[in-house]
Scaffold this active site. Structure first.
Site, PDB file in Angstrom:
ATOM      1  N   TRP A 328       0.834  -1.220   0.000  1.00 19.50           N
ATOM      2  CA  TRP A 328       0.000   0.000   0.000  1.00 19.50           C
ATOM      3  C   TRP A 328       0.856   1.251   0.000  1.00 19.50           C
ATOM      4  O   TRP A 328       0.387   2.341  -0.273  1.00 19.50           O
ATOM      5  CB  TRP A 328      -0.965  -0.002   1.195  1.00 19.50           C
ATOM      6  CG  TRP A 328      -0.353   0.262   2.552  1.00 19.50           C
ATOM      7  CD1 TRP A 328       0.750  -0.345   3.080  1.00 19.50           C
ATOM      8  CD2 TRP A 328      -0.807   1.186   3.552  1.00 19.50           C
ATOM      9  NE1 TRP A 328       1.010   0.132   4.338  1.00 19.50           N
ATOM     10  CE2 TRP A 328       0.075   1.074   4.676  1.00 19.50           C
ATOM     11  CE3 TRP A 328      -1.854   2.088   3.636  1.00 19.50           C
ATOM     12  CZ2 TRP A 328      -0.079   1.840   5.836  1.00 19.50           C
ATOM     13  CZ3 TRP A 328      -2.006   2.844   4.800  1.00 19.50           C
ATOM     14  CH2 TRP A 328      -1.125   2.721   5.878  1.00 19.50           C
ATOM     15  N   ASP A 329       2.138   1.105   0.290  1.00 19.68           N
ATOM     16  CA  ASP A 329       3.081   2.233   0.250  1.00 19.68           C
ATOM     17  C   ASP A 329       2.933   2.975  -1.084  1.00 19.68           C
ATOM     18  O   ASP A 329       3.026   4.200  -1.145  1.00 19.68           O
ATOM     19  CB  ASP A 329       4.533   1.739   0.332  1.00 19.68           C
ATOM     20  CG  ASP A 329       4.814   0.837   1.524  1.00 19.68           C
ATOM     21  OD1 ASP A 329       3.921   0.075   1.902  1.00 19.68           O
ATOM     22  OD2 ASP A 329       5.940   0.887   2.048  1.00 19.68           O
ATOM     23  N   GLU A 469       0.818  -2.596  12.886  1.00 17.38           N
ATOM     24  CA  GLU A 469       0.963  -4.050  12.769  1.00 17.38           C
ATOM     25  C   GLU A 469       1.343  -4.743  14.078  1.00 17.38           C
ATOM     26  O   GLU A 469       1.528  -5.961  14.086  1.00 17.38           O
ATOM     27  CB  GLU A 469       1.982  -4.359  11.662  1.00 17.38           C
ATOM     28  CG  GLU A 469       1.458  -3.944  10.286  1.00 17.38           C
ATOM     29  CD  GLU A 469       2.506  -4.002   9.185  1.00 17.38           C
ATOM     30  OE1 GLU A 469       3.707  -3.970   9.509  1.00 17.38           O
ATOM     31  OE2 GLU A 469       2.111  -4.062   8.007  1.00 17.38           O
ATOM     32  N   LYS A 578       2.650   0.919  16.100  1.00 18.00           N
ATOM     33  CA  LYS A 578       3.844   1.003  15.256  1.00 18.00           C
ATOM     34  C   LYS A 578       3.841   2.256  14.388  1.00 18.00           C
ATOM     35  O   LYS A 578       4.860   2.864  14.124  1.00 18.00           O
ATOM     36  CB  LYS A 578       3.848  -0.243  14.369  1.00 18.00           C
ATOM     37  CG  LYS A 578       5.054  -0.421  13.499  1.00 18.00           C
ATOM     38  CD  LYS A 578       4.868  -1.713  12.704  1.00 18.00           C
ATOM     39  CE  LYS A 578       6.043  -2.117  11.895  1.00 18.00           C
ATOM     40  NZ  LYS A 578       5.763  -3.353  11.132  1.00 18.00           N
ATOM     41  N   GLN A 579       2.661   2.601  13.903  1.00 17.89           N
ATOM     42  CA  GLN A 579       2.583   3.717  12.957  1.00 17.89           C
ATOM     43  C   GLN A 579       1.173   4.299  12.973  1.00 17.89           C
ATOM     44  O   GLN A 579       0.263   3.702  13.546  1.00 17.89           O
ATOM     45  CB  GLN A 579       2.935   3.235  11.558  1.00 17.89           C
ATOM     46  CG  GLN A 579       1.994   2.217  10.971  1.00 17.89           C
ATOM     47  CD  GLN A 579       2.619   1.457   9.801  1.00 17.89           C
ATOM     48  OE1 GLN A 579       3.365   0.512   9.994  1.00 17.89           O
ATOM     49  NE2 GLN A 579       2.295   1.864   8.597  1.00 17.89           N
TER      50      GLN A 579
HETATM   51  O1  IFM Z   1       3.622  -1.369   4.036  1.00 19.89           O
HETATM   52  C1  IFM Z   1       4.529  -1.261   5.067  1.00 19.89           C
HETATM   53  C2  IFM Z   1       3.794  -1.472   6.372  1.00 19.89           C
HETATM   54  O2  IFM Z   1       2.818  -0.493   6.561  1.00 19.89           O
HETATM   55  C3  IFM Z   1       4.751  -1.440   7.531  1.00 19.89           C
HETATM   56  N1  IFM Z   1       5.794  -2.427   7.334  1.00 19.89           N
HETATM   57  C4  IFM Z   1       6.549  -2.223   6.101  1.00 19.89           C
HETATM   58  C5  IFM Z   1       5.641  -2.250   4.891  1.00 19.89           C
HETATM   59  C6  IFM Z   1       6.456  -1.998   3.610  1.00 19.89           C
HETATM   60  O3  IFM Z   1       7.038  -0.750   3.647  1.00 19.89           O
END
Ligand code: IFM
Length: 747
Positions: A328-329, A469, A578-579
């Protein structure tokens, strides 16, 4: 623009980082920035070339290394790691797309060697790379140059037992003035034809060696002391699917040699100059930010695939991190830049998703759903490529079970989100008829089948992983539920639009077999979709999140290494995330929230986010800027822009963090400049960092090219290309911008 980046250290570890940040590429070939004179495990990537591999399903292939060069002077091999290194300098010039290297060393036998090279991966000729170099020594003697095509390459890995060699040699050949290697991937799907020729400016003795390592031409030349000798190495790396590929590759090699380095370099500079006319961002009053942002833009552009058989990989053409997979990046972080600046290129990446719609439908079916479910990690065939097990943990010993392939479902909604975003920017009716509508309808179908009905809660989505995640198997992740709702509503909206519009749009509705009752159901589900609790204005990230053990972190830090071990071990049982997750939803679906609610959520989650993923800070930076947290927004913006230049995540050697790169551009566009598209109107509400005296850049909107300049006192927008009048809303003031006119709003 004159931007160059200098690097002066040498050690094998640092060289691996330079390998990534000094990568050169052209949307077809990617050549990492390690010095040509040293051996390395890294070869070359060719965009779109994947092969089967244990654990990761398919991975981008480490192609034969053709950039290498071995030098021997009077019997001494000239490696920079085995002699006394007096000078080592590299310079990446992003304006010209070139990499220069200077080496000065004293050999163990006391000879001074001066070496200087200039490398390009040609912008206009996708199969061509060039290396021009100069050699000088303080002694006379015999210089032997070995120009190899090294086929003995394997994909770098953390574990030696899973090193995979993907290239099977079909043919090694040579002629008077070329060497050639034809290889196939082990699955026989792709052919790579590589040809090279090293041209001296003097008479030399030439011979060729073939070995298990590949093929190499060897040039020997008697050199005088203190005289500069110049050479050009021509390289062709071709992967077209044509029967006479070898002949074509050799023909192209002859052609480029005839043109010579200077003409080819001039063409290449022209290519970059055209690119920068569109892509450049000027920031007055902050040269550092300007340089770093354009550095990231440079790497985004180099990674952009030239065809729609593949999309932008998370770590670009720069390395083997995430094995070249597409996440999804691409859609949420990188595509907005391409949509706004190079919409035609963005379109190809969306078509890639459409090409893989059949695979996504099979994926949905396999998992018991309807419609199209896009894989969390995607490769050249569109099937799910996420590993279930990764053969390493922090210690590199145990297999780690990964659940994202089974549970990180939001990607399907993210893709529809960006299709709609593309349409808002471009009004590309034809694209929607051929590709976009079908993606939106089939993904809406997926969500309608994925969602379950709960008597008490309404429509729920169980057992998912959200962008955060750390928490697996959760129910009703805020981001996933809200994005699913958005996807269903897009289905409803575009269905209605298609009926109203008729023609090819209506044909698509018929082709996909969308029925009125189905759309009504989408609408009903969307309206009754459940969102987790909201306490004091803060949305719970998923059911039960608020009951977890609380733990907070310094919002200025990055990653998990700073956490006590006992917290790290049970991270999924804490409130640490995590984010950006709830905040990511509030960023993407901004209109659904008032600023007070966004602030409450931001303040709550920011001290619970580790930013272990490079995808975190861009979103927090944008929202921080909306909230007036100027220092934090600027700090995060710079951290996105420096992610790889300063190796902030400690894994730059694995490839470029393109999400952070695209994210940095979005911080500028959506955050600092406050640009939003609402209907057919461009809204601009800037909040520049206080040290910025002005920012200037361009973007495309529905066939018009707009140039925008924002200072702390005014916004100037020029409509320089196109025939359309554009509706603007600058800080609440509604205006019409006619073709070839400019509007100035002072405040
Ligand atoms: O898509 C990301 C995910 O959101 C977090 N871990 C790494 C992936 C790839 O960059």
């Amino acid at each position: 623009m004159k931007f160059s980046f200098q690097f002066r250290e040498y050690s094998p570890k640092i060289e691996e980082i330079y390998g990534t940040i000094l990568t050169l590429g052209n949307g077809h070939i990617g050549i990492r920035g390690e010095i040509e004179l040293e051996p390395t495990v890294y070869g070359t990537t060719v965009i779109g070339i994947y092969d089967y591999t244990p654990y990761f399903y398919r991975e981008i292939v480490n192609a034969p290394r053709v950039i290498g060069l071995d030098m021997i002077f009077n019997g001494e091999p000239i490696n920079i790691s085995t002699h006394k290194l007096l000078k080592y300098e590299k310079e990446l010039d992003i304006e010209k797309g070139s990499l220069k290297t200077w080496v000065e060393l004293e050999t163990n036998k006391g000879t001074r060697i001066y070496y200087e090279s200039l490398r390009i991966v040609h912008g206009k000729r996708k199969n061509v790379a060039l290396l021009k170099f100069k050699f000088k020594t303080d002694k006379k003697g015999v210089l032997t140059l070995i120009n190899p095509i090294d086929i003995d390459v394997a994909n770098p890995s953390y574990r030696p037992e899973i090193l995979v060699k993907h290239c099977d040699v079909e043919e090694l050949d040579f002629g008077e003035d070329f060497i050639y290697a034809g290889v196939k991937t082990i699955d026989r799907k792709y052919t790579l034809d590589i040809a090279s020729s090293l041209l001296p400016n003097e008479k030399v003795d030439r011979s060729v060696i073939k070995s298990a390592k590949g093929i190499a031409e060897v040039l020997s030349i008697e050199v005088e002391a203190n005289r500069v000798y110049e050479f050009v190495k021509y390289m062709i790396i071709s992967s077209e699917k044509v029967p006479d590929l070898k002949d074509k590759a050799l023909k192209e090699l002859r052609e480029v040699k005839k043109l010579g380095f200077n003409k080819l370099f001039a063409e290449h500079k022209e290519y970059w100059s055209e690119i920068w006319k569109k892509a450049k961002v000027e920031i007055y009053g902050d040269e550092e930010a300007e340089k770093c942002l354009n550095f990231n833009i440079f790497h985004l552009i180099q990674s952009l695939p030239r065809d729609s058989n593949i999309s932008l990989a998370a770590r670009g053409i720069h390395g083997f991190g995430y094995r070249g997979h597409v996440f999804w990046d691409t859609e949420i972080y990188a595509l907005p830049f391409f949509i706004a600046v190079f919409p035609e290129d963005a379109k190809r990446m969306l078509i890639y998703r459409h090409k893989n719609l059949e695979a996504a439908k099979k994926n949905a079916k396999l998992n018991g759903y309807e419609g199209a479910q896009f894989p969390w990690e995607s490769v050249d065939d569109g099937y799910e490529a996420t590993p279930s097990l990764i053969p390493l943990d922090m210690m590199g010993k145990e297999l780690v079970r990964i659940y994202t392939r089974e549970e990180e479902h939001h990607i399907t909604a993210d893709i529809s989100y960006i299709v709609d975003f593309y349409y808002k920017f471009t009004n590309d009716e034809d694209f929607m008829a051929k590709y976009g509508l079908e993606i939106i309808f089939e993904t809406a179908r997926f969500w309608a089948s994925r969602i379950e009905f709960d008597e008490k809660k309404g429509y729920v989505i169980k057992k998912v992983i959200g962008p955060d995640e750390y928490h697996e198997h959760v129910d009703n992740n805020f981001f996933t539920n809200l994005m699913a709702k958005h996807n269903l509503l897009l289905g409803v909206t575009y269905y209605k639009k298609a009926l109203k519009r008729g023609g090819t749009w209506k044909d698509t509705v018929d082709r996909v077999g969308i029925r009125e009752e189905e759309v009504q159901k989408w609408n009903e589900i969307a309206k009754k979709i459940y969102l987790p609790r909201q306490i004091d204005g803060v949305f719970e990230e998923f059911d039960g999140y608020f009951d977890l053990e609380d733990y907070s972190v310094d919002p200025h830090g990055i990653g998990e290494a700073r956490l006590p071990e006992e917290i790290r071990k049970k991270i999924g049982k804490t409130k640490l995330i995590k984010q950006a997750d709830v905040i990511a939803a509030q960023y993407l679906l901004k209109d659904q929230f008032d600023i007070k609610t966004i602030k409450k959520n931001f303040d709550y989650y920011i001290v619970r986010t580790t930013h272990a993923s490079s995808l975190s800070m861009p979103i927090y930076a944008i929202v921080a800027s909306w909230l007036g947290y100027e220092d934090l927004a600027y700090e995060y913006f710079m951290k996105c822009a420096y992610a790889d230049l300063k190796n902030l995540y400690g894994n730059t050697h694995d490839g470029f963090h393109l999400a952070a790169a695209g994210g940095a551009w979005q911080v500028l566009f959506r955050g600092f400049c406050g640009i939003d598209i609402e209907g057919n109107c461009i809204k601009i509400a800037p909040r520049l960092p206080s040290k910025w005296k002005a920012v200037k850049f361009g973007f495309s909107f529905r066939g018009a090219w707009l140039e925008i300049k924002i200072t702390p006192k005014e916004v100037v927008v020029k409509n320089v290309e196109g025939k359309k009048t554009i509706k603007l809303d600058i800080l609440g003031k509604e205006l019409l911008l006619r073709p070839n006119e400019q509007i100035v709003v002072s405040f």
